[in-house]
Motif scaffolding. Structure first.
Motif, PDB file in Angstrom:
ATOM      1  N   VAL A 366       0.849  -1.186   0.000  1.00 38.09           N
ATOM      2  CA  VAL A 366       0.000   0.000   0.000  1.00 38.09           C
ATOM      3  C   VAL A 366       0.887   1.238   0.000  1.00 38.09           C
ATOM      4  N   PRO A 367       0.669   2.167  -0.921  1.00 32.56           N
ATOM      5  CA  PRO A 367       1.406   3.438  -0.847  1.00 32.56           C
ATOM      6  C   PRO A 367       1.080   4.157   0.465  1.00 32.56           C
ATOM      7  N   LEU A 368       2.073   4.821   1.013  1.00 34.61           N
ATOM      8  CA  LEU A 368       1.884   5.477   2.304  1.00 34.61           C
ATOM      9  C   LEU A 368       0.733   6.475   2.263  1.00 34.61           C
ATOM     10  N   ARG A 369       0.510   7.113   1.123  1.00 35.36           N
ATOM     11  CA  ARG A 369      -0.563   8.103   1.020  1.00 35.36           C
ATOM     12  C   ARG A 369      -1.951   7.464   1.106  1.00 35.36           C
ATOM     13  N   ASN A 370      -2.039   6.153   0.863  1.00 40.01           N
ATOM     14  CA  ASN A 370      -3.331   5.471   0.904  1.00 40.01           C
ATOM     15  C   ASN A 370      -3.607   4.778   2.229  1.00 40.01           C
ATOM     16  N   VAL A 371      -2.661   4.869   3.163  1.00 38.71           N
ATOM     17  CA  VAL A 371      -2.868   4.255   4.478  1.00 38.71           C
ATOM     18  C   VAL A 371      -3.887   5.086   5.242  1.00 38.71           C
ATOM     19  N   PRO A 372      -4.899   4.458   5.871  1.00 34.31           N
ATOM     20  CA  PRO A 372      -5.924   5.230   6.605  1.00 34.31           C
ATOM     21  C   PRO A 372      -5.316   6.085   7.707  1.00 34.31           C
ATOM     22  N   ALA A 373      -5.941   7.225   7.942  1.00 37.16           N
ATOM     23  CA  ALA A 373      -5.434   8.176   8.939  1.00 37.16           C
ATOM     24  C   ALA A 373      -5.316   7.564  10.330  1.00 37.16           C
ATOM     25  N   PRO A 374      -6.290   6.764  10.820  1.00 33.63           N
ATOM     26  CA  PRO A 374      -6.132   6.170  12.162  1.00 33.63           C
ATOM     27  C   PRO A 374      -4.907   5.258  12.268  1.00 33.63           C
ATOM     28  N   VAL A 375      -4.582   4.576  11.163  1.00 33.27           N
ATOM     29  CA  VAL A 375      -3.412   3.696  11.174  1.00 33.27           C
ATOM     30  C   VAL A 375      -2.135   4.524  11.255  1.00 33.27           C
ATOM     31  N   LEU A 376      -2.067   5.608  10.483  1.00 33.62           N
ATOM     32  CA  LEU A 376      -0.895   6.481  10.542  1.00 33.62           C
ATOM     33  C   LEU A 376      -0.761   7.124  11.922  1.00 33.62           C
ATOM     34  N   ALA A 377      -1.898   7.473  12.522  1.00 36.79           N
ATOM     35  CA  ALA A 377      -1.852   8.073  13.857  1.00 36.79           C
ATOM     36  C   ALA A 377      -1.320   7.074  14.874  1.00 36.79           C
ATOM     37  N   ALA A 378      -1.766   5.816  14.778  1.00 34.95           N
ATOM     38  CA  ALA A 378      -1.277   4.787  15.698  1.00 34.95           C
ATOM     39  C   ALA A 378       0.197   4.498  15.452  1.00 34.95           C
ATOM     40  N   ARG A 379       0.622   4.535  14.182  1.00 34.58           N
ATOM     41  CA  ARG A 379       2.040   4.308  13.870  1.00 34.58           C
ATOM     42  C   ARG A 379       2.913   5.405  14.456  1.00 34.58           C
ATOM     43  N   GLY A 380       2.470   6.648  14.408  1.00 34.60           N
ATOM     44  CA  GLY A 380       3.288   7.756  14.889  1.00 34.60           C
ATOM     45  C   GLY A 380       3.198   8.001  16.370  1.00 34.60           C
ATOM     46  N   ALA A 381       2.220   7.402  17.057  1.00 36.23           N
ATOM     47  CA  ALA A 381       2.065   7.628  18.491  1.00 36.23           C
ATOM     48  C   ALA A 381       3.085   6.817  19.274  1.00 36.23           C
ATOM     49  N   GLY A 382       3.341   7.248  20.496  1.00 33.12           N
ATOM     50  CA  GLY A 382       4.239   6.498  21.356  1.00 33.12           C
ATOM     51  C   GLY A 382       5.552   7.201  21.592  1.00 33.12           C
TER      52      GLY A 382
END
Length: 522
Positions: A366-382
């Protein structure tokens, strides 16, 4: 994290992650779950659609599907009306000349389920002992003593009652196959008790002061010795000695598989959409043939039958026909990949008589631009501020599952009185393809310490991030993140976070039967 799907991620060995998904069964209802796992890998590992295609990903995963071990409190193993021990006793108390084949099958299954139930109940009951108290007090010492004494008493009663079934089995003229299952389960339960008590023996020093420590460790050693002597007297070969280490491990593994196999489910996997694929490919071939035929008809009508223009037109028509056919196949493949899954797995009972549900799988980049926003938010959290993520220097592989469980699965699996509340889907994922492009695990660096320059050895690691998204029939969505820390030698550790980046447990607390971090899981 209250998601319908039960999830636990553990390290199976240095090169394999084990992801366990539990799908709850709803009585009288068809249930559906969708699980999407986004794998974020640094570009430096060289993971992409060319170097690591989807088919290679499927070769690196291994599936096991089994019923969830029925849940019992430790004392319920003795007295619950649904206990496999009590059911075996009641079945053998019924007056008869000999056991019927159906009764023998029920007894054989109950015996093997007993070992799984006893292991789960004992591990859960002794789990608080895995965390050492701070500080050690009289109250904590008393807690340890009471918990171990209760566990030992229950375990003793279970084995006494189980071993007492030998006489009724002989009186009921049990077959050789059933008697062999009885002895193999007896041997496996004995090894389980030995492992549990040895683990408690290791933990005792963190709970007890020296006077009590010596006394209780001696008590545990005596009880373990009794199990070893019992297996020796029975002629069981599973006695660990210096000369039997290899055969012991092979025997223990075989016994575990024998007893736990009663909970396994059969699966059959096949590619999805093969019929549609053939239909669309045939359509593409038909369209290309229509084009070539029209070209041939036109050329013959315009230039005659055996002329050079007709010859050229036929060659050009064939060239375009071939390209039209291949373009049609490519378009059909993309269309199928967009709307269908890669594989469909049918879950069945071991005898193949009853279908319980299906699991559909799909893996795609999946291109990074097509990853759902909640998934990107969970990836960047922490707590980990990862430059690879901030700079969009990661490859994203999506592995999706759609699980459908039939409305009669609960009733069928629970028909023998032991309630089965979920089906466990256990997947092992081999990470070795991700290690190929890694640098050496250690590098020496210069460090200023005070006024002096020192050389220090630094550990070079790489991070894989697994973001799991769970969706049930109500539309409720839950995100969880697993950080996998790797170096060139394999998996170093895993860390769990919720969608907000807060540390989260990797699963329920259970007493490990091993002193290492690699926990045996059933």
């Amino acid at each position: 994290m209250n998601n319908a799907v039960l999830r636990r991620v553990v390290v199976h060995d240095r090169y394999q992650l084990e992801l366990k998904l539990g799908y709850p069964l709803q009585k009288g209802r068809t249930t559906r779950y969708r699980i999407e796992t986004y794998l974020f890998a640094p570009h430096s590992l060289g993971i992409n659609a060319t170097s690591y295609p989807q088919q290679e990903f499927y070769r690196d995963i291994q599936h096991y599907v089994r019923m969830k071990t029925p849940s019992f409190e430790l004392n319920e193993v003795l007295n619950s009306p649904h206990s496999p021990l009590l059911r075996s006793e009641m079945l053998l108390q019924m007056p008869r000349q000999a056991l019927t084949p159906t009764e023998e099958e029920a007894l054989r299954d109950s015996m093997r389920i007993l070992r799984a139930v006893l292991k789960s109940a004992a591990q859960n009951y002794l789990a608080p002992l895995a965390s050492a108290p701070s500080p050690m007090t009289l109250a904590t010492e008393q807690e340890f003593i009471e918990r171990v004494a209760t566990a030992t008493t229950v375990l003793d009663q279970v084995v006494q009652r189980y071993r007492a079934l030998a006489g009724p089995l002989m009186e009921a003229r049990a077959s050789d196959e059933l008697l062999r299952a009885f002895r193999l389960t007896d041997e496996s339960i004995s090894i389980l008790i030995e492992d549990l008590l040895l683990r408690v023996h290791q933990l005792a020093h963190a709970w007890l002061s020296p006077p009590l420590l010596v006394s209780w460790q001696a008590t545990l050693v005596t009880r373990v010795r009794a199990e070893i002597d019992y297996r020796t007297a029975q002629g069981y070969p599973s006695v660990l000695q210096k000369a039997t280490r290899e055969s012991y491990m092979r025997r223990v593994s075989a016994l575990k598989k024998f007893t736990s196999s009663v909970l396994w489910l059969a699966t059959s996997t096949h590619r999805e959409g093969t019929t549609w694929e053939h239909v669309l490919y045939a359509g593409a071939a038909g369209v290309s043939m229509i084009f070539a035929t029209l070209v041939a008809f036109y050329a013959q009508a315009a230039y005659g039958e055996f002329t050079m223009p007709v010859f050229v037109a036929l060659v050009v028509g064939y060239m375009f026909k071939d390209r039209i056919k291949e373009s049609g196949r490519t378009f059909s493949s993309r269309l199928l990949n967009r709307h269908l899954y890669d594989y469909r797995t049918v879950i069945e009972t071991q005898d193949g008589r009853r279908q319980l549900g299906t699991v559909r799988e799909k893996a795609t980049y999946v291109p990074l631009r097509n990853v759902p926003a909640p998934v990107l938010a969970a990836r960047g959290a922490g707590p980990h501020d990862d430059p690879a993520f901030a700079g969009n220097l990661e490859t994203v592989l999506l592995y999706a599952k759609l699980v459908t469980l039939r409305n009669d699965a609960f009733d069928y699996l629970s028909k023998d009185g032991v309630e089965v509340t979920a089906i466990n889907d256990i997947m092992r994922f081999d990470v070795r393809p991700f290690l190929r492009k890694m640098d050496e695990p250690y590098e020496e660096r210069l460090m200023l310490k005070g006024d002096k320059v020192r050389t220090v050895r630094c550990h070079r690691t790489y991070h894989l991030n697994l973001i799991s998204v769970f969706a049930d029939e109500t539309g409720a969505i839950t995100c969880e993140r697993t950080l996998v820390v790797l170096d060139r030698k394999g998996i170093q550790r895993i860390e769990q976070f919720d969608a907000m980046g807060r540390p989260a447990p990797t699963g329920g607390r259970r007493l490990s039967l091993q002193s290492a971090d690699f926990v045996e899981n059933e």
